[in-house]
Write an enzyme that holds these catalytic residues in place. Structure first.
Site, PDB file in Angstrom:
ATOM      1  N   PHE A 162       0.804  -1.229   0.000  1.00 22.55           N
ATOM      2  CA  PHE A 162       0.000   0.000   0.000  1.00 22.55           C
ATOM      3  C   PHE A 162       0.837   1.280   0.000  1.00 22.55           C
ATOM      4  CE2 PHE A 162       0.764  -0.025   4.612  1.00 22.55           C
ATOM      5  CZ  PHE A 162       0.939   1.330   4.860  1.00 22.55           C
ATOM      6  N   LYS A 186      -0.963  -7.375  -9.435  1.00 27.23           N
ATOM      7  CA  LYS A 186      -2.011  -7.254  -8.409  1.00 27.23           C
ATOM      8  C   LYS A 186      -1.594  -6.176  -7.413  1.00 27.23           C
ATOM      9  CE  LYS A 186      -2.830  -8.614  -4.398  1.00 27.23           C
ATOM     10  NZ  LYS A 186      -3.493  -7.434  -3.803  1.00 27.23           N
ATOM     11  N   GLU A 189      -5.015  -3.986  -2.327  1.00 29.70           N
ATOM     12  CA  GLU A 189      -6.455  -3.684  -2.340  1.00 29.70           C
ATOM     13  C   GLU A 189      -6.764  -2.386  -1.589  1.00 29.70           C
ATOM     14  OE1 GLU A 189      -4.791  -6.035  -0.898  1.00 29.70           O
ATOM     15  OE2 GLU A 189      -5.816  -7.007   0.761  1.00 29.70           O
ATOM     16  N   SER A 239       4.925  -7.129   3.473  1.00 27.17           N
ATOM     17  CA  SER A 239       5.430  -7.455   4.808  1.00 27.17           C
ATOM     18  C   SER A 239       6.224  -8.764   4.780  1.00 27.17           C
ATOM     19  CB  SER A 239       4.269  -7.577   5.783  1.00 27.17           C
ATOM     20  OG  SER A 239       3.402  -8.595   5.331  1.00 27.17           O
ATOM     21  N   CYS A 294       9.681   1.376   3.720  1.00 24.61           N
ATOM     22  CA  CYS A 294      10.569   0.328   4.215  1.00 24.61           C
ATOM     23  C   CYS A 294      11.986   0.822   4.421  1.00 24.61           C
ATOM     24  CB  CYS A 294      10.560  -0.853   3.258  1.00 24.61           C
ATOM     25  SG  CYS A 294      11.318  -0.433   1.685  1.00 24.61           S
ATOM     26  N   GLU A 386       8.719  -3.875  13.426  1.00 19.37           N
ATOM     27  CA  GLU A 386       8.496  -2.856  12.395  1.00 19.37           C
ATOM     28  C   GLU A 386       7.255  -2.035  12.804  1.00 19.37           C
ATOM     29  OE1 GLU A 386       7.273  -4.066   8.378  1.00 19.37           O
ATOM     30  OE2 GLU A 386       8.458  -2.395   7.622  1.00 19.37           O
TER      31      GLU A 386
HETATM   32  P1  NAD Z   1       1.154  -6.678   3.085  1.00 21.89           P
HETATM   33  O1  NAD Z   1       2.157  -7.765   3.190  1.00 21.89           O
HETATM   34  O2  NAD Z   1       0.026  -6.678   4.047  1.00 21.89           O
HETATM   35  O3  NAD Z   1       0.487  -6.676   1.627  1.00 21.89           O
HETATM   36  C1  NAD Z   1       1.288  -6.691   0.465  1.00 21.89           C
HETATM   37  C2  NAD Z   1       0.516  -7.418  -0.631  1.00 21.89           C
HETATM   38  O4  NAD Z   1       0.296  -8.767  -0.228  1.00 21.89           O
HETATM   39  C3  NAD Z   1      -0.847  -6.798  -0.920  1.00 21.89           C
HETATM   40  O5  NAD Z   1      -1.017  -6.731  -2.315  1.00 21.89           O
HETATM   41  C4  NAD Z   1      -1.828  -7.779  -0.269  1.00 21.89           C
HETATM   42  O6  NAD Z   1      -3.035  -7.881  -0.965  1.00 21.89           O
HETATM   43  C5  NAD Z   1      -1.090  -9.103  -0.320  1.00 21.89           C
HETATM   44  N1  NAD Z   1      -1.391  -9.979   0.828  1.00 21.89           N
HETATM   45  C6  NAD Z   1      -1.689  -9.597   2.091  1.00 21.89           C
HETATM   46  N2  NAD Z   1      -1.848 -10.685   2.878  1.00 21.89           N
HETATM   47  C7  NAD Z   1      -1.639 -11.777   2.089  1.00 21.89           C
HETATM   48  C8  NAD Z   1      -1.661 -13.194   2.324  1.00 21.89           C
HETATM   49  N3  NAD Z   1      -1.929 -13.708   3.515  1.00 21.89           N
HETATM   50  N4  NAD Z   1      -1.382 -14.004   1.290  1.00 21.89           N
HETATM   51  C9  NAD Z   1      -1.101 -13.514   0.067  1.00 21.89           C
HETATM   52  N5  NAD Z   1      -1.082 -12.182  -0.206  1.00 21.89           N
HETATM   53  C10 NAD Z   1      -1.347 -11.320   0.786  1.00 21.89           C
HETATM   54  O7  NAD Z   1       1.971  -5.299   3.144  1.00 21.89           O
HETATM   55  P2  NAD Z   1       1.390  -3.816   3.193  1.00 21.89           P
HETATM   56  O8  NAD Z   1       0.805  -3.575   4.545  1.00 21.89           O
HETATM   57  O9  NAD Z   1       0.561  -3.537   1.996  1.00 21.89           O
HETATM   58  O10 NAD Z   1       2.739  -2.983   3.033  1.00 21.89           O
HETATM   59  C11 NAD Z   1       3.580  -2.662   4.098  1.00 21.89           C
HETATM   60  C12 NAD Z   1       4.727  -3.639   4.218  1.00 21.89           C
HETATM   61  O11 NAD Z   1       5.454  -3.689   2.992  1.00 21.89           O
HETATM   62  C13 NAD Z   1       5.746  -3.239   5.274  1.00 21.89           C
HETATM   63  O12 NAD Z   1       6.143  -4.372   5.985  1.00 21.89           O
HETATM   64  C14 NAD Z   1       6.898  -2.678   4.458  1.00 21.89           C
HETATM   65  O13 NAD Z   1       8.161  -2.737   5.086  1.00 21.89           O
HETATM   66  C15 NAD Z   1       6.844  -3.553   3.268  1.00 21.89           C
HETATM   67  N6  NAD Z   1       7.524  -2.946   2.138  1.00 21.89           N
HETATM   68  C16 NAD Z   1       8.745  -3.440   1.833  1.00 21.89           C
HETATM   69  C17 NAD Z   1       9.464  -2.881   0.802  1.00 21.89           C
HETATM   70  C18 NAD Z   1      10.824  -3.405   0.458  1.00 21.89           C
HETATM   71  O14 NAD Z   1      11.367  -2.990  -0.542  1.00 21.89           O
HETATM   72  N7  NAD Z   1      11.421  -4.302   1.229  1.00 21.89           N
HETATM   73  C19 NAD Z   1       8.923  -1.818   0.070  1.00 21.89           C
HETATM   74  C20 NAD Z   1       7.656  -1.353   0.396  1.00 21.89           C
HETATM   75  C21 NAD Z   1       6.966  -1.927   1.447  1.00 21.89           C
END
Ligand code: NAD
Length: 495
Positions: A162, A186, A189, A239, A294, A386
């Site tokens: 997000f 994808k 959401e 994450s 991140c 985090e």
């Molecule tokens: P998230 O993991 O909740 O969601 C990321 C994606 O995964 C979304 O598209 C979501 O629909 C999907 N998703 C969520 N739960 C899932 C599941 N159980 N199974 C399969 N798919 C699933 O992350 P977020 O809250 O959208 O973003 C924040 C996180 O992203 C933070 O931890 C941040 O550090 C990380 N992030 C990392 C980087 C990097 O380069 N390392 C960059 C940006 C964000």
């Protein structure tokens, strides 16, 4: 073409529902569940997104496979021309893209503009590939040449988080598309709208139908992507928990996967650090994008007497205006979670130097002001978890050894910085911290293209980095061709 997003200010503005885009057509997802897309500044829905199913993923794969057959034949320079054209359109629509992003994610307009600019920079790497992606050729034995060419994998997929709805898709698309693949994206959401614009722009730029597809939704879509035998590579940013799941599940089906996860970035500060540079960088790093990035500085480790620097960080932080300098948090649930972490640190004896818990620029929306927690300990969640909000946790130690040991004890390994005017200290820290993206006197040490973005340890699962040259290698496979035209008779093992 989809309609323009009309906002030119933070005034609440609705936008069209987020639909799928498959084979060049906008179409409804087949699931029954849908979610509102909430503008976090106003705390109310500006759009909605219907969830797709595994059947939608399969439809997108078939459309992508069909389109790939022709696209892979295009010379890379012609594929790069589509990226050039998309870049021009992004500049033309720069303000609209920035406001849409600001509304769906909440970040203030200056930071939304910075994200769009950075996304365009990522796209420029794709434009450059026509000049960079030459393979190599060498005479490896008398009269025998060996050549390597980078070829596309076929249908590939990406899942994004997000916090950077415009830029993170553009970490993947330039290398994957110019590399000759067909892509299924994808988006999160929570922020599915910028991706609509990205798809629309690539279509206007002349990308053939079916080469970029959007499948909106959540977990079901991601799992269907991981399991689909005809998706050859899976990119993921999000994450750590989910990154690990997606990596394992994708590898189980034999596809290559590169999954970037969460972070807890430590900044080490020694007494000889430049006061102005250090304080301004630290404050900007943990408050930028409301700490929802991140690469944000999350923990400052003060080594020895750095009170003067901590005072200046606190002064600069307290001067920031929530609502103007930093935007809201993505959801009410996130505000509650972060507040709980600050509460726990206070209950366990930390000093709250700047307290953002009651800061609300308006009645509407999801707010938390910037917060500085001093004298924290590693027993506190604030020091190890985090937070993903505008919170700086300060740990104090006496020696550089202790600071490096603290940093290396956390499971993440995204970023790490040292603030010092001593070359020797900088050199030592850069050699010893267990992190993939390191900085000297830099608060957000993002490697810019052609260097690749990616951490270590629990911040990344898979080999290589997602942007730059590594990104191109991830989305392509090397074909090696060995040729012998001079048919000499001498016997070698290469017969
Ligand atoms: P998230 O993991 O909740 O969601 C990321 C994606 O995964 C979304 O598209 C979501 O629909 C999907 N998703 C969520 N739960 C899932 C599941 N159980 N199974 C399969 N798919 C699933 O992350 P977020 O809250 O959208 O973003 C924040 C996180 O992203 C933070 O931890 C941040 O550090 C990380 N992030 C990392 C980087 C990097 O380069 N390392 C960059 C940006 C964000």
């Amino acid at each position: 073409m989809i309609p323009n997003f009309s906002a030119t200010s933070y005034d609440f503005t609705e936008y069209i529902p987020a639909t799928n885009f498959i084979g060049g057509e906008w179409c409804e997802a087949s699931g029954t569940e849908s979610l509102p897309v909430i503008n976090p500044r106003w705390g109310k829905p500006m759009s909605s997104v219907r969830f797709s199913t595994a059947a939608d993923v399969d439809t997108a794969v078939k459309a992508a496979q069909a389109a790939f057959q022709d696209w892979k034949q295009w010379p890379i320079r012609e594929r790069a021309h589509v990226a050039y054209k998309a870049r021009e359109i992004m500049h033309r629509d720069f303000e609209e893209l920035s406001w849409l992003l600001s509304h769906e994610n909440g970040k203030v307009i200056a930071q939304a503009r910075a994200e769009v600019a950075k996304g365009i920079e990522c796209l420029e790497n794709g434009c450059s590939l026509a000049n960079m992606a030459a393979g190599g050729k060498l005479e490896v034995s008398r009269g025998v040449d060996c050549e390597v060419r980078y070829e596309p994998l076929g249908v590939v997929a990406g899942v994004t988080p997000f916090n950077f709805p415009f830029m993170v898709p553009l970490w993947m698309l330039p290398q994957a598309l110019v590399g000759g693949n067909a892509f299924i994206l994808k988006p999160s959401e929570q922020v599915p709208l910028s991706a609509l614009k990205i798809a629309d722009i690539f279509q206007e730029a002349g990308l053939p139908d079916g080469i970029l597809n959007l499948v909106q939704g959540g977990r079901e879509v991601v799992e269907a992507m991981c399991d689909h035998p005809d998706i050859k590579a899976q990119g993921f940013v999000g994450s750590t928990t989910v990154a690990k799941l997606v990596y394992g599940r994708s590898c189980n089906t034999g596809k290559r996967a590169l999954c970037l996860g969460g972070a807890k970035n430590y900044l080490l500060v020694v007494p000889d650090a430049d006061l102005e540079v250090t304080a301004s960088n630290v404050a900007a790093s943990f408050t930028g994008c409301s700490g929802q990035r991140c690469m944000a500085a999350a923990v400052m480790v003060g080594i020895g007497d750095v009170d003067h620097i901590i005072d200046e960080v606190a002064r600069r932080t307290a001067a920031l205006k929530t609502g103007t300098d930093l935007g809201p948090i993505i959801s009410e649930a996130a505000v509650e979670r972060i507040t709980g972490i600050i509460d726990q640190a206070e209950e366990m004896g930390a000093t709250i130097l700047v307290d953002g818990r009651k800061v609300r620029p308006s009645e509407e929306g999801f707010w938390l002001g910037p917060t500085v927690i001093d004298h924290a300990t590693t027993e506190m969640r604030a020091a190890t978890e985090e937070i993903f909000g505008p919170v700086l946790t300060i740990l104090r130690v006496d020696t550089l050894e202790e600071a490096i040991a603290l940093e290396n004890a956390i499971p993440y390994g995204n970023a790490s910085s040292i603030y010092t005017t001593s070359g020797g200290i900088a050199r030592r820290v850069m050699g010893e911290v267990d992190a993939g993206m390191c900085g000297v006197n830099i608060g957000v040490p993002v490697p810019r293209e052609p260097f690749g973005f990616g951490g270590w340890n629990d911040s990344k699962f898979g080999h290589g980095d997602i942007t730059g040259w590594d990104g191109f290698r991830f989305w392509t496979r090397p074909r090696k061709i060995t040729t012998k035209w001079a048919l000499q008779r001498d016997e070698t093992w290469m017969g």
